[in-house]
Design a protein around this motif. Structure first.
Motif, mmCIF file in Angstrom:
data_model
loop_
_atom_site.group_PDB
_atom_site.id
_atom_site.type_symbol
_atom_site.label_atom_id
_atom_site.label_comp_id
_atom_site.label_asym_id
_atom_site.label_seq_id
_atom_site.Cartn_x
_atom_site.Cartn_y
_atom_site.Cartn_z
ATOM 1 N N VAL A 1 0.726 -1.081 -0.064
ATOM 2 C CA VAL A 1 0.020 -0.077 0.075
ATOM 3 C C VAL A 1 1.011 1.214 0.003
ATOM 4 C CG1 VAL A 1 -1.695 1.189 1.183
ATOM 5 C CG2 VAL A 1 -1.998 -1.199 1.084
ATOM 6 N N ARG A 2 2.129 1.120 0.758
ATOM 7 C CA ARG A 2 2.950 2.611 0.695
ATOM 8 C C ARG A 2 3.432 2.863 -0.544
ATOM 9 N NH1 ARG A 2 7.102 0.747 4.364
ATOM 10 N NH2 ARG A 2 7.646 2.976 4.486
ATOM 11 N N PRO A 3 3.929 1.752 -1.155
ATOM 12 C CA PRO A 3 4.294 2.224 -2.674
ATOM 13 C C PRO A 3 3.201 2.843 -3.353
ATOM 14 C CG PRO A 3 5.271 0.240 -2.153
ATOM 15 C CD PRO A 3 4.303 0.395 -1.044
ATOM 16 N N LEU A 4 1.946 2.232 -3.252
ATOM 17 C CA LEU A 4 1.124 2.868 -4.075
ATOM 18 C C LEU A 4 0.698 4.412 -3.592
ATOM 19 C CD1 LEU A 4 -1.456 2.378 -5.960
ATOM 20 C CD2 LEU A 4 -2.724 1.797 -4.150
ATOM 21 N N VAL A 5 0.762 4.660 -2.184
ATOM 22 C CA VAL A 5 0.620 6.013 -1.789
ATOM 23 C C VAL A 5 1.705 6.996 -2.714
ATOM 24 C CG1 VAL A 5 0.650 7.737 0.151
ATOM 25 C CG2 VAL A 5 -0.547 5.398 0.064
ATOM 26 N N TRP A 6 3.241 6.280 -2.749
ATOM 27 C CA TRP A 6 4.142 6.991 -3.097
ATOM 28 C C TRP A 6 4.056 7.323 -4.691
ATOM 29 C CZ3 TRP A 6 7.946 3.340 -0.456
ATOM 30 C CH2 TRP A 6 7.925 3.748 0.883
ATOM 31 N N LEU A 7 3.439 6.426 -5.311
ATOM 32 C CA LEU A 7 3.139 6.523 -6.695
ATOM 33 C C LEU A 7 2.068 7.514 -7.021
ATOM 34 C CD1 LEU A 7 4.072 5.008 -9.522
ATOM 35 C CD2 LEU A 7 1.998 3.720 -9.230
ATOM 36 N N ILE A 8 0.969 7.568 -6.182
ATOM 37 C CA ILE A 8 0.024 8.601 -6.534
ATOM 38 C C ILE A 8 0.777 9.998 -6.152
ATOM 39 C CG2 ILE A 8 -1.981 9.715 -5.674
ATOM 40 C CD1 ILE A 8 -2.884 6.825 -4.826
ATOM 41 N N GLY A 9 1.540 10.197 -5.157
ATOM 42 C CA GLY A 9 2.351 11.273 -4.928
ATOM 43 C C GLY A 9 3.138 11.770 -5.968
ATOM 44 N N ILE A 10 3.907 10.824 -6.450
ATOM 45 C CA ILE A 10 4.694 11.340 -7.928
ATOM 46 C C ILE A 10 3.810 11.807 -9.138
ATOM 47 C CG2 ILE A 10 6.281 10.152 -9.684
ATOM 48 C CD1 ILE A 10 7.207 8.279 -7.645
ATOM 49 N N VAL B 1 1.023 13.340 -8.640
ATOM 50 C CA VAL B 1 0.466 14.587 -8.430
ATOM 51 C C VAL B 1 1.696 15.734 -8.291
ATOM 52 C CG1 VAL B 1 -0.269 15.929 -6.347
ATOM 53 C CG2 VAL B 1 -1.233 13.696 -6.645
ATOM 54 N N LEU B 2 2.749 15.242 -7.979
ATOM 55 C CA LEU B 2 3.901 16.245 -8.211
ATOM 56 C C LEU B 2 4.379 16.721 -9.606
ATOM 57 C CD1 LEU B 2 5.975 15.237 -5.192
ATOM 58 C CD2 LEU B 2 4.688 16.966 -5.218
ATOM 59 N N ALA B 3 4.078 15.405 -10.384
ATOM 60 C CA ALA B 3 4.493 15.882 -11.876
ATOM 61 C C ALA B 3 3.469 16.598 -12.327
ATOM 62 C CB ALA B 3 4.529 14.272 -12.562
ATOM 63 N N SER B 4 2.202 16.447 -12.233
ATOM 64 C CA SER B 4 1.093 17.209 -12.767
ATOM 65 C C SER B 4 1.255 18.522 -12.289
ATOM 66 C CB SER B 4 -0.105 16.475 -12.191
ATOM 67 O OG SER B 4 -1.198 17.601 -12.642
ATOM 68 N N LEU B 5 1.415 18.894 -10.892
ATOM 69 C CA LEU B 5 1.988 19.981 -10.400
ATOM 70 C C LEU B 5 3.066 20.706 -11.259
ATOM 71 C CD1 LEU B 5 1.243 19.898 -6.513
ATOM 72 C CD2 LEU B 5 -0.020 21.119 -8.173
ATOM 73 N N GLY B 6 4.078 20.161 -11.341
ATOM 74 C CA GLY B 6 5.318 20.441 -12.051
ATOM 75 C C GLY B 6 4.992 21.123 -13.625
ATOM 76 N N TRP B 7 4.096 20.238 -13.950
ATOM 77 C CA TRP B 7 3.854 20.772 -15.646
ATOM 78 C C TRP B 7 2.839 22.008 -15.463
ATOM 79 C CZ3 TRP B 7 4.886 20.397 -20.138
ATOM 80 C CH2 TRP B 7 3.729 20.876 -21.255
ATOM 81 N N ASN B 8 1.790 21.911 -14.562
ATOM 82 C CA ASN B 8 1.150 23.127 -14.318
ATOM 83 C C ASN B 8 1.816 24.316 -14.036
ATOM 84 O OD1 ASN B 8 -1.725 22.308 -15.269
ATOM 85 N ND2 ASN B 8 -1.418 20.911 -13.514
ATOM 86 N N GLU B 9 2.833 24.159 -13.110
ATOM 87 C CA GLU B 9 3.691 25.240 -12.725
ATOM 88 C C GLU B 9 4.508 25.892 -13.860
ATOM 89 O OE1 GLU B 9 5.328 28.109 -10.260
ATOM 90 O OE2 GLU B 9 3.998 26.678 -9.587
ATOM 91 N N TRP B 10 5.181 25.153 -14.717
ATOM 92 C CA TRP B 10 5.829 25.429 -15.912
ATOM 93 C C TRP B 10 4.874 26.344 -16.866
ATOM 94 C CZ3 TRP B 10 5.478 24.759 -21.015
ATOM 95 C CH2 TRP B 10 6.739 25.170 -21.720
ATOM 96 N N GLN B 11 3.882 25.802 -16.855
ATOM 97 C CA GLN B 11 2.800 26.711 -17.865
ATOM 98 C C GLN B 11 2.369 27.760 -17.277
ATOM 99 O OE1 GLN B 11 -0.014 23.269 -18.238
ATOM 100 N NE2 GLN B 11 0.332 23.510 -20.740
ATOM 101 N N TYR B 12 2.189 27.936 -16.035
ATOM 102 C CA TYR B 12 1.721 28.997 -15.088
ATOM 103 C C TYR B 12 2.838 30.295 -15.250
ATOM 104 C CZ TYR B 12 -0.218 31.432 -11.087
ATOM 105 O OH TYR B 12 -0.828 32.347 -10.290
ATOM 106 N N GLN B 13 4.100 29.735 -15.110
ATOM 107 C CA GLN B 13 5.105 30.526 -15.215
ATOM 108 C C GLN B 13 5.477 31.131 -16.307
ATOM 109 O OE1 GLN B 13 6.602 31.947 -12.666
ATOM 110 N NE2 GLN B 13 5.780 30.665 -10.838
ATOM 111 N N GLN B 14 5.157 30.296 -17.417
ATOM 112 C CA GLN B 14 5.525 30.909 -19.037
ATOM 113 C C GLN B 14 4.542 31.880 -19.308
ATOM 114 O OE1 GLN B 14 7.819 29.766 -21.078
ATOM 115 N NE2 GLN B 14 8.553 28.894 -19.286
ATOM 116 N N ILE B 15 3.150 31.886 -18.769
ATOM 117 C CA ILE B 15 2.152 33.007 -19.036
ATOM 118 C C ILE B 15 2.571 34.120 -18.282
ATOM 119 C CG2 ILE B 15 -0.571 33.458 -18.350
ATOM 120 C CD1 ILE B 15 -1.061 30.331 -18.511
ATOM 121 N N ASN B 16 3.048 34.251 -17.129
ATOM 122 C CA ASN B 16 3.465 35.228 -16.399
ATOM 123 C C ASN B 16 4.864 35.691 -16.689
ATOM 124 O OD1 ASN B 16 1.221 35.977 -14.437
ATOM 125 N ND2 ASN B 16 1.559 33.542 -14.230
#
Length: 586
Positions: free
Chosen positions: A154-163, A165-180
């Motif tokens: 179960v713990r690796p599953l939580v970490w996998l979900i976390g990875i 989430v972080l990847a999605s946030l990283g991609w959105n952060e890059w787009q967000y910064q490009q706009i600004n």
């Protein structure tokens, strides 16, 4: 399948005890999630689930999954659990989550003052904290004794979900910064407060407990460091200011920086409503009827008031210190008391000057976006400072005054002009609310009258050589006449005209009768807030080498000068265009 099971495999544990432990875990989870659950929306459920509830659940699961045994994760969650009562109280009382402002309130001022907003509920919060601590201790003890563990895989599953989430946030952060990016590059000096877009994670999780606490701490540290860096650069600056002929009597100079108050709404200036009945009946009050601020934004207008910053200087941060430092050099004890914010886009350039004072207190737990505390919280704070009995004192107050939402700025007892919409959500941009907006605005003026009158009474009791000077930072539009503009920043004449008042004590008038006479003489002269630095020092008879007495309206050397605005326009020669009187080059 359960992720972990606190009693199902324990041979020596009764069913009842197992149920207690399961119930305890559920209760602890509800406690941790209560700040998020309190924000359950009436609509737009999916964004709430995605960015608040699921994000909070995953955050807690991530902490718990750091160890195979459950108890170390529970230990790590203790700070979040203990802060829940405060967060819930903040949400219920002020309808906002803990942010950098709230953290700065605690960090920037005396703890007793900072926790003043907990008055009356301290015992309740203490009981809640004690109950949470007991529940937490019961669960940690049970997890330790019963060896609660995660199910395999179960713990690796939580970490996998976390990875993910972080990847999605990283991609959105890059787009967000490009706009600004273009906005961010336009003025590197201002990025940290004004033009630097906050991280994408902040935009999404600023209301998600406990992530908002971590984000707020990070934002507070970054902003404080930026202010500290600028302050370090200014540390060597000196005015070489002196009060060469200091009176033997005690001196108190009080500068009150108001907010959004127009001179034409003062009964003192001929307004047809009783908005300043107390000041109208107070002797030695002078109203300057033709004062102009060169900026319609607080963050830029206030530094012009308290320093020698040029009206057309577009820089966010100053290059020299303010009158607070000048008074200090002349032997004055200084204090800065505020109901505005200690950090942020609209406040950090001001807070930099506030930090020059010997004492700094920020007394409003929520800033200008919610009702929070009224300006009268400054009255006992001033009294405490005055009772310190320093021979020479400068006290600066930064008030919320007439800042929108107007109905948030005064108590029910000052809801004099109705209907005002007090207790309702009213848009300042809805022309249908014109009557209520104007009534509420006039109520804020009447409340400011009460505040200033109360401060004058405090100064009178000291029997000192004292003055109170009040000036608003900028003006306001309120659908005047047929104009369709409301608020400020529209480059209209009403944006720049500001209320300004001077009160002088009898002892001051005896000590400096010529200064009082010149203030009376110049009450209707065209003045600018850019002259206040020079006039305040001259009021206190403080000199410094490159002093410009021609800018002090309490000095015989005073001369009229062009009243420049932020964009270089001359206020008095600019064309007034249209029904809103927008200013343009002639």
């Amino acid at each position: 399948m359960l992720i972990f099971w606190p009693g199902g495999f324990l041979v020596n544990s009764s069913l009842l005890h197992s149920l207690f432990r399961v119930f305890g875990l559920i209760l602890f989870a509800l406690v941790l999630l209560s700040p998020v659950l309190l924000q359950w929306p009436q609509q737009d459920l999916m964004p709430f689930l995605q960015w608040k509830l699921i994000a909070a659940v995953w955050c807690y699961l991530l902490v718990l999954s750091l160890f195979r045994s459950l108890w170390p994760g529970l230990v790590l969650l203790l700070p979040a659990a203990l802060l829940v009562p405060q967060e819930v109280f903040y949400l219920l009382t002020y309808q906002k989550n803990t942010d950098a402002h709230a953290i700065a309130i605690v960090a920037e001022t005396d703890l007793n003052e900072a926790l003043g907003y907990l008055t009356g509920v301290g015992v309740f919060l203490a009981v809640m904290v004690a109950a949470i601590l007991l529940l937490w201790w019961y669960l940690v003890r049970s997890a330790w004794q019963r060896q609660w563990r995660w199910e395999a895989g179960v713990r690796p599953l939580v970490w996998l979900i976390g990875i993910g989430v972080l990847a999605s946030l990283g991609w959105n952060e890059w787009q967000y910064q490009q706009i600004n990016k273009a906005k961010q590059r336009s003025n590197p000096e201002e990025n940290i407060f004004v033009q630097r877009p906050l991280p994408y994670s902040y935009e999404k999780f600023h209301a998600t407990y406990p992530l908002n606490i971590l984000l707020a701490l990070n934002e507070f540290v970054r902003q404080k460091q930026a202010v500290a860096d600028i302050a370090q650069d200014l540390a060597l600056f000196k005015f070489s200011a002196k009060q060469t002929k200091a009176p033997e009597a005690r001196q108190i100079y009080l500068l009150v920086i108001g907010e959004t108050l127009r001179p034409d709404r003062l009964q003192l200036n001929g307004y047809n409503r009783a908005t300043t009945p107390r000041l109208a009946g107070t002797k030695n009050v002078i109203s300057f009827t033709d004062m102009v601020s060169p900026w319609a934004w607080t963050r830029m207008s206030v530094p012009v008031i308290i320093s020698r910053k040029s009206p057309v200087d577009q820089r966010y941060f100053p290059t020299e210190t303010s009158l607070v430092a000048a008074f200090q050099e002349a032997g004055f004890n200084t204090a800065w008391l505020s109901t505005q914010s200690p950090l942020g886009v609209h406040d950090s350039s001001i807070a930099l000057h506030a930090s020059e004072a010997d004492q700094v207190q920020y007394l409003n737990p929520v800033g200008y976006k919610q009702e929070g505390f009224y300006d009268e919280i400054l009255l006992p704070a001033v009294e405490r400072v005055v009772q310190q009995n320093h021979t020479r004192q400068l006290i600066v107050l930064h008030t919320l005054g007439s800042h929108f939402s107007y109905t948030d700025r005064y108590p029910e007892s000052f809801d004099l002009f109705t209907p005002s919409g007090k207790g309702q959500a009213i848009s300042m941009h809805d022309k249908k609310s014109k009557v209520m907006l104007n009534n509420a605005y006039d109520n804020t003026v009447a409340y400011t009258d009460f505040i200033l009158f109360s401060l004058i009474k405090q100064l009178e009791q000291t029997q000192s050589i004292s003055t109170l000077f009040y000036v608003s930072d900028h003006g306001e539009n309120i659908f005047d006449g047929q104009c369709n503009k409301s608020g400020h920043g529209h480059n209209t004449e009403r944006d720049y005209r500001v209320a300004a008042l001077l009160w002088t004590s009898d002892a001051y008038n005896q000590q400096y009768p010529h200064k009082k006479a010149l203030a009376e003489k110049n009450r209707q002269q065209p003045l600018s807030t850019s002259s206040i630095f020079h006039s305040m020092l001259d009021l206190a008879d403080i000199q410094y080498p490159d002093q410009k007495l021609s800018l002090s309206w309490v000095n015989p050397a005073w001369r009229t000068s062009p009243r420049l605005l932020q964009q270089g326009l001359h206020f008095d020669t600019a064309k007034r265009v249209g029904i809103c009187q927008e200013l343009q080059s002639p």
